[in-house]
Write a protein that holds these residues in place. Sequence first.
Motif, PDB file in Angstrom:
ATOM      1  N   UNK A 147       0.770  -1.341   0.017  1.00  0.00           N
ATOM      2  CA  UNK A 147      -0.147   0.014  -0.019  1.00  0.00           C
ATOM      3  C   UNK A 147       0.713   1.181   0.041  1.00  0.00           C
ATOM      4  N   UNK A 148       0.991   1.866  -1.140  1.00  0.00           N
ATOM      5  CA  UNK A 148       1.638   3.173  -1.394  1.00  0.00           C
ATOM      6  C   UNK A 148       0.916   4.433  -1.088  1.00  0.00           C
ATOM      7  N   UNK A 149       1.183   5.340  -0.251  1.00  0.00           N
ATOM      8  CA  UNK A 149       0.449   6.400   0.140  1.00  0.00           C
ATOM      9  C   UNK A 149       1.079   7.606  -0.886  1.00  0.00           C
ATOM     10  N   UNK A 150       0.070   8.620  -1.179  1.00  0.00           N
ATOM     11  CA  UNK A 150       0.147   9.609  -2.117  1.00  0.00           C
ATOM     12  C   UNK A 150      -0.555  10.867  -1.644  1.00  0.00           C
ATOM     13  N   UNK A 151      -0.390  12.038  -1.946  1.00  0.00           N
ATOM     14  CA  UNK A 151      -1.294  13.071  -1.902  1.00  0.00           C
ATOM     15  C   UNK A 151      -2.465  13.141  -2.756  1.00  0.00           C
ATOM     16  N   UNK A 152      -2.344  12.659  -3.812  1.00  0.00           N
ATOM     17  CA  UNK A 152      -3.335  12.598  -4.708  1.00  0.00           C
ATOM     18  C   UNK A 152      -4.139  11.247  -4.792  1.00  0.00           C
ATOM     19  N   UNK A 153      -3.850  10.307  -3.951  1.00  0.00           N
ATOM     20  CA  UNK A 153      -4.476   9.053  -3.651  1.00  0.00           C
ATOM     21  C   UNK A 153      -3.516   7.958  -3.759  1.00  0.00           C
ATOM     22  N   UNK A 154      -3.789   6.744  -3.289  1.00  0.00           N
ATOM     23  CA  UNK A 154      -2.867   5.889  -3.146  1.00  0.00           C
ATOM     24  C   UNK A 154      -2.642   4.782  -4.133  1.00  0.00           C
ATOM     25  N   UNK A 155      -1.630   3.903  -4.156  1.00  0.00           N
ATOM     26  CA  UNK A 155      -1.482   2.806  -5.055  1.00  0.00           C
ATOM     27  C   UNK A 155      -1.604   1.536  -4.382  1.00  0.00           C
ATOM     28  N   UNK A 156      -1.990   0.673  -5.000  1.00  0.00           N
ATOM     29  CA  UNK A 156      -2.072  -0.817  -4.476  1.00  0.00           C
ATOM     30  C   UNK A 156      -1.287  -1.825  -5.229  1.00  0.00           C
ATOM     31  N   UNK A 157      -0.157  -2.575  -4.906  1.00  0.00           N
ATOM     32  CA  UNK A 157       0.676  -3.462  -5.755  1.00  0.00           C
ATOM     33  C   UNK A 157       0.398  -4.587  -5.018  1.00  0.00           C
ATOM     34  N   UNK A 158      -0.066  -5.628  -5.977  1.00  0.00           N
ATOM     35  CA  UNK A 158      -0.486  -6.853  -5.476  1.00  0.00           C
ATOM     36  C   UNK A 158       0.314  -7.655  -6.515  1.00  0.00           C
ATOM     37  N   UNK A 159       1.464  -8.687  -5.892  1.00  0.00           N
ATOM     38  CA  UNK A 159       2.065  -9.554  -6.768  1.00  0.00           C
ATOM     39  C   UNK A 159       3.140 -10.316  -5.808  1.00  0.00           C
ATOM     40  N   UNK A 160       4.284 -10.471  -6.302  1.00  0.00           N
ATOM     41  CA  UNK A 160       5.328 -11.172  -5.867  1.00  0.00           C
ATOM     42  C   UNK A 160       6.670 -10.713  -5.784  1.00  0.00           C
ATOM     43  N   UNK A 161       7.774 -11.035  -4.764  1.00  0.00           N
ATOM     44  CA  UNK A 161       8.904 -10.608  -4.920  1.00  0.00           C
ATOM     45  C   UNK A 161       9.971 -11.682  -4.808  1.00  0.00           C
ATOM     46  N   UNK A 162      10.841 -11.958  -5.726  1.00  0.00           N
ATOM     47  CA  UNK A 162      11.772 -12.970  -5.485  1.00  0.00           C
ATOM     48  C   UNK A 162      12.968 -12.500  -4.818  1.00  0.00           C
ATOM     49  N   UNK A 163      13.078 -12.990  -3.403  1.00  0.00           N
ATOM     50  CA  UNK A 163      14.264 -12.339  -2.851  1.00  0.00           C
ATOM     51  C   UNK A 163      15.756 -12.874  -3.180  1.00  0.00           C
ATOM     52  N   UNK A 164      15.620 -13.815  -3.961  1.00  0.00           N
ATOM     53  CA  UNK A 164      17.143 -14.315  -4.278  1.00  0.00           C
ATOM     54  C   UNK A 164      17.552 -13.569  -5.561  1.00  0.00           C
ATOM     55  N   UNK A 165      16.512 -13.339  -6.595  1.00  0.00           N
ATOM     56  CA  UNK A 165      16.864 -12.578  -7.573  1.00  0.00           C
ATOM     57  C   UNK A 165      16.617 -11.205  -7.762  1.00  0.00           C
ATOM     58  N   UNK A 166      15.966 -10.763  -6.592  1.00  0.00           N
ATOM     59  CA  UNK A 166      16.045  -9.352  -6.183  1.00  0.00           C
ATOM     60  C   UNK A 166      15.110  -8.588  -7.104  1.00  0.00           C
ATOM     61  N   UNK A 167      14.050  -9.088  -7.609  1.00  0.00           N
ATOM     62  CA  UNK A 167      13.258  -8.258  -8.724  1.00  0.00           C
ATOM     63  C   UNK A 167      11.456  -8.950  -7.974  1.00  0.00           C
ATOM     64  N   UNK A 168      10.738  -7.857  -7.972  1.00  0.00           N
ATOM     65  CA  UNK A 168       9.467  -7.655  -7.899  1.00  0.00           C
ATOM     66  C   UNK A 168       8.535  -7.717  -9.236  1.00  0.00           C
ATOM     67  N   UNK A 169       7.319  -7.993  -8.953  1.00  0.00           N
ATOM     68  CA  UNK A 169       6.206  -8.039 -10.355  1.00  0.00           C
ATOM     69  C   UNK A 169       4.975  -8.138  -9.590  1.00  0.00           C
ATOM     70  N   UNK A 170       3.966  -7.361 -10.163  1.00  0.00           N
ATOM     71  CA  UNK A 170       2.631  -7.317  -9.786  1.00  0.00           C
ATOM     72  C   UNK A 170       1.685  -6.438 -10.716  1.00  0.00           C
TER      73      UNK A 170
END
Length: 243
Positions: free
Chosen positions: A45-68
């Motif tokens: 859940x990302x806050x913001x003055x113009x409204x927030x953003x919600x990212x739903x997905x997965x993070x590969x902690x060994x590859x250091x990459x997220x996607x959603x």
Amino acid sequence: MTTFLVAGSGSDPTGPKELTSDQANRLAVTRFLNYQAGGRAVTIEVPGTAGGLTITGSIDYRGKIGYGVVRGTGRDTSSDGLIQWTATTVFVHPMTDPPAKAPARPPGSGWVSRPLQKYGSSLDSSLTIALKLGSDRPDNAELLPQNGAAWVGEDRLDGHQVDIMTGPSAARTTSARPTSGTAGAVPTTDTAGADAVRYWIGSDGTMYRVRVGVASASQPVVIDFDTQKYVPVRPVPGATPAR
């Protein structure tokens, strides 16, 4: 010190208190357990003055990459679509009607890339923080309380009994000279305040929630784990995750 506790009705607002040995050990391994698992499903859940953003997905902690999937909350749909990120680059795939879940295989075209910003963007700070919640080694349990980590309450989160702990102060961690291991800070250039990072940690050290205050937003970033099934992350064309 005045504390500000964001937790459920079962939380205990009597903290902060010095970490017990068991609590320090669980805080020390919580990021390592994410790495050891390979990856975790997340909702950011990302806050913001113009409204927030919600990212739903997965993070590969060994590859250091997220996607959603990213969606605006209380704002227009101009930011909706797919998102993938590394420690240096953000890839976005705009969509007027994004799916509930990101496709397991990212689209082969339609992506726009840009450098990940270190300052001034609550979205990019959120992405950076989320990636740093995995580590290839446990933190130093002895150094955590020395650098300001503390117990601040307890809660029940999605059926899990958890302890709420603050992480060590980034400033104190930077100035410290540990003899072995690390003090376990989640470093980001945009965190705000000495009590910026809070972890909701289970009895076995599993991380279930992290809340981080960022200087670029008036509300904290909230990252929840296991909100859906973890799907292995496939890099989009042009992405170069660390291995």
